[in-house]
Scaffold this motif. Structure first.
Motif, PDB file in Angstrom:
ATOM      1  N   LYS A   1       0.757  -1.278   0.062  1.00  0.00           N
ATOM      2  CA  LYS A   1       0.037  -0.013  -0.023  1.00  0.00           C
ATOM      3  C   LYS A   1       1.015   1.230   0.039  1.00  0.00           C
TER       4      LYS A   1
ATOM      5  N   LEU B   1       0.760   3.989  -2.753  1.00  0.00           N
ATOM      6  CA  LEU B   1       0.702   5.340  -2.669  1.00  0.00           C
ATOM      7  C   LEU B   1       1.620   6.503  -3.057  1.00  0.00           C
TER       8      LEU B   1
ATOM      9  N   GLY C   1       0.858   9.119   6.689  1.00  0.00           N
ATOM     10  CA  GLY C   1      -0.637   9.338   6.341  1.00  0.00           C
ATOM     11  C   GLY C   1      -0.667  10.885   5.914  1.00  0.00           C
TER      12      GLY C   1
ATOM     13  N   TYR D   1       0.232  10.984   2.183  1.00  0.00           N
ATOM     14  CA  TYR D   1      -0.662  10.264   1.241  1.00  0.00           C
ATOM     15  C   TYR D   1      -1.883  10.535   1.119  1.00  0.00           C
TER      16      TYR D   1
ATOM     17  N   THR E   1      -4.088  10.092   3.699  1.00  0.00           N
ATOM     18  CA  THR E   1      -4.752   8.927   4.314  1.00  0.00           C
ATOM     19  C   THR E   1      -4.574   8.707   5.948  1.00  0.00           C
ATOM     20  N   THR E   2      -4.968   7.783   6.437  1.00  0.00           N
ATOM     21  CA  THR E   2      -4.969   7.877   8.026  1.00  0.00           C
ATOM     22  C   THR E   2      -4.265   6.357   8.487  1.00  0.00           C
TER      23      THR E   2
ATOM     24  N   GLU F   1      -6.757   3.554   8.034  1.00  0.00           N
ATOM     25  CA  GLU F   1      -6.571   2.766   6.645  1.00  0.00           C
ATOM     26  C   GLU F   1      -5.388   2.037   6.602  1.00  0.00           C
TER      27      GLU F   1
END
Length: 148
Positions: free
Chosen positions: A9, A13, A54, A57, A59-60, A63
């Motif tokens: 991932k 990303l 995070g 990218y 996101t958290t 995730e």
């Protein structure tokens, strides 16, 4: 849900952002080798690094964690170890003290000093190394189930 390892991932990303490992390493404050290791699922970033990733990218941490069952297991194991470490007086302490008391009582009744020495040593070892003994037994059990 399609499971994606954290490393895969992170790489996906990064590539979507059209950034190099060097750029990410600089922004996160780690070496390029760390980024490479994380993206190849050879290790996991620490929480503060996951927070920075995070942000980069968009996101958290949630995730990141939801997508990797292996990371979830690792977090659960670490939490169990932390809970064990938080105990001030673990059961082994009381067991050890009980054995020492029992040995002293038996030596008074029987009049044998050897019993006191042996039980006091056994009690002290249990009181001091109880957590280590439990960890060793857990590791043996884990290895046994992984092989079977």
């Amino acid at each position: 849900m399609n499971e994606l390892r954290l490393g895969n991932k992170l790489q996906k990303l990064r590539e979507e952002q059209k950034m190099s490992q060097e750029e990410i390493a600089k922004q996160v404050g780690v070496s390029v080798q760390n980024i490479h290791k994380w993206e190849n699922n050879q290790g996991y970033p620490e929480i503060q690094h996951l927070l920075k990733l995070g942000d980069i990218y968009g996101t958290t941490i949630d995730e990141f964690i939801k997508s990797d069952a292996a990371l979830q297991s690792r977090i659960n194991i670490r939490e169990e170890e932390k809970e064990d470490d938080d105990e001030l007086l673990h059961p082994g302490f009381y067991i050890g003290i009980g054995i020492m008391f029992l040995g002293t009582l038996l030596s008074l009744i029987i009049g044998n000093l050897t019993i006191t020495m042996v039980t006091n040593i056994a009690g002290m070892l249990i009181a001091c190394f109880y957590k280590g003994i439990l960890k060793l037994l857990r590791d043996i059990k884990k290895d046994f189930y992984e092989q079977g």
